[in-house]
Design a protein around this motif. Sequence first.
Motif, PDB file in Angstrom:
ATOM      1  N   VAL A 182      21.883  81.615   9.322  1.00  0.00           N
ATOM      2  CA  VAL A 182      22.265  80.275   8.865  1.00  0.00           C
ATOM      3  C   VAL A 182      22.354  80.231   7.343  1.00  0.00           C
ATOM      4  N   VAL A 183      21.348  80.805   6.673  1.00  0.00           N
ATOM      5  CA  VAL A 183      21.354  80.834   5.203  1.00  0.00           C
ATOM      6  C   VAL A 183      22.545  81.638   4.687  1.00  0.00           C
ATOM      7  N   LEU A 184      22.887  82.721   5.376  1.00  0.00           N
ATOM      8  CA  LEU A 184      24.024  83.537   4.975  1.00  0.00           C
ATOM      9  C   LEU A 184      25.325  82.743   5.053  1.00  0.00           C
ATOM     10  N   VAL A 185      25.491  81.990   6.147  1.00  0.00           N
ATOM     11  CA  VAL A 185      26.699  81.172   6.301  1.00  0.00           C
ATOM     12  C   VAL A 185      26.776  80.110   5.204  1.00  0.00           C
ATOM     13  N   ILE A 186      25.648  79.451   4.916  1.00  0.00           N
ATOM     14  CA  ILE A 186      25.621  78.443   3.857  1.00  0.00           C
ATOM     15  C   ILE A 186      25.961  79.084   2.512  1.00  0.00           C
ATOM     16  N   GLY A 187      25.404  80.251   2.252  1.00  0.00           N
ATOM     17  CA  GLY A 187      25.689  80.949   1.001  1.00  0.00           C
ATOM     18  C   GLY A 187      27.149  81.306   0.858  1.00  0.00           C
ATOM     19  N   VAL A 188      27.766  81.782   1.936  1.00  0.00           N
ATOM     20  CA  VAL A 188      29.191  82.118   1.893  1.00  0.00           C
ATOM     21  C   VAL A 188      30.025  80.869   1.589  1.00  0.00           C
ATOM     22  N   CYS A 189      29.684  79.756   2.254  1.00  0.00           N
ATOM     23  CA  CYS A 189      30.434  78.514   2.027  1.00  0.00           C
ATOM     24  C   CYS A 189      30.302  78.048   0.579  1.00  0.00           C
ATOM     25  N   LEU A 190      29.086  78.099   0.032  1.00  0.00           N
ATOM     26  CA  LEU A 190      28.882  77.678  -1.351  1.00  0.00           C
ATOM     27  C   LEU A 190      29.622  78.591  -2.323  1.00  0.00           C
ATOM     28  N   ALA A 191      29.517  79.897  -2.109  1.00  0.00           N
ATOM     29  CA  ALA A 191      30.160  80.843  -3.020  1.00  0.00           C
ATOM     30  C   ALA A 191      31.684  80.714  -2.973  1.00  0.00           C
ATOM     31  N   VAL A 192      32.228  80.593  -1.770  1.00  0.00           N
ATOM     32  CA  VAL A 192      33.686  80.452  -1.645  1.00  0.00           C
ATOM     33  C   VAL A 192      34.150  79.129  -2.249  1.00  0.00           C
ATOM     34  N   GLY A 193      33.429  78.028  -1.929  1.00  0.00           N
ATOM     35  CA  GLY A 193      33.804  76.729  -2.492  1.00  0.00           C
ATOM     36  C   GLY A 193      33.733  76.712  -4.002  1.00  0.00           C
ATOM     37  N   GLY A 194      32.636  77.230  -4.562  1.00  0.00           N
ATOM     38  CA  GLY A 194      32.520  77.289  -6.012  1.00  0.00           C
ATOM     39  C   GLY A 194      33.563  78.181  -6.636  1.00  0.00           C
ATOM     40  N   GLY A 195      33.850  79.311  -5.993  1.00  0.00           N
ATOM     41  CA  GLY A 195      34.878  80.207  -6.520  1.00  0.00           C
ATOM     42  C   GLY A 195      36.258  79.572  -6.531  1.00  0.00           C
TER      43      GLY A 195
END
Length: 232
Positions: free
Chosen positions: A22-35
């Motif tokens: 779950v944390v990995l999915v949240i991290g991917v979403c944050l990183a992609v959105g911020g990028g």
Amino acid sequence: MTTIQPQRRSPARIAVIVISVVVLVIGVCLAVGGGVLLLVFGSGGSLKSGTHAVSTPTAAVVTDTAQITDTSRLTRALGDPSVSVHASGGNGSGLFIGIGPAADVDRYLTGVAIEQARDFNLDPFALDAVRRDGTALASPPATQPFWVASGATDVTWPITDGDYRAVVMNADGTPGVDSRLAVDLNLPGLFGYALWFFIAGLVLMAAAIVALALGRPRNRAPMSPAPAPPRY
């Protein structure tokens, strides 16, 4: 013969794996959105349309009504938002760019032939307009007192609540507008949020990957078979 016994996953280890995913999915979403925000808005927090030709045989290109509400929340979060228009062209009298209350703009252009923009996008740039016929002549737009922002080549408008329209016209109000425009949407505080999202996403991804690696089940040490009983 040597056998390897797989270790059973305990409920605690399963919980760690689920939470890590779950944390990995949240991290991917944050990183992609911020990028994506960093890529689109850049370090200056501006979404730029690039320069494009905007022309009409009528007296004006008029945007649809922009209904803007609750800008105070946006200001608190992202700084003072604004729209900047950079233009060139026009006839011998020059070009006029104006932003004004929708009701006043409509009153000023009553009976005047215009191009009414039904849809306007910055990225990618798109202007879908429909012509409204008219026979009245427009007076020079700079003589009107209601504009909240106006100019000939560069106009910046701090966005405020209300209903507004933007117009592009010849400075003398005559038909036949030929111009090149670039529009920027400025959100000065967005860079900090985008960078925070990107870094937080990378940190969460790294933490989740480490947790998953540590939570992998390990094989038990090989077990040797019991010795065969002696034969007599």
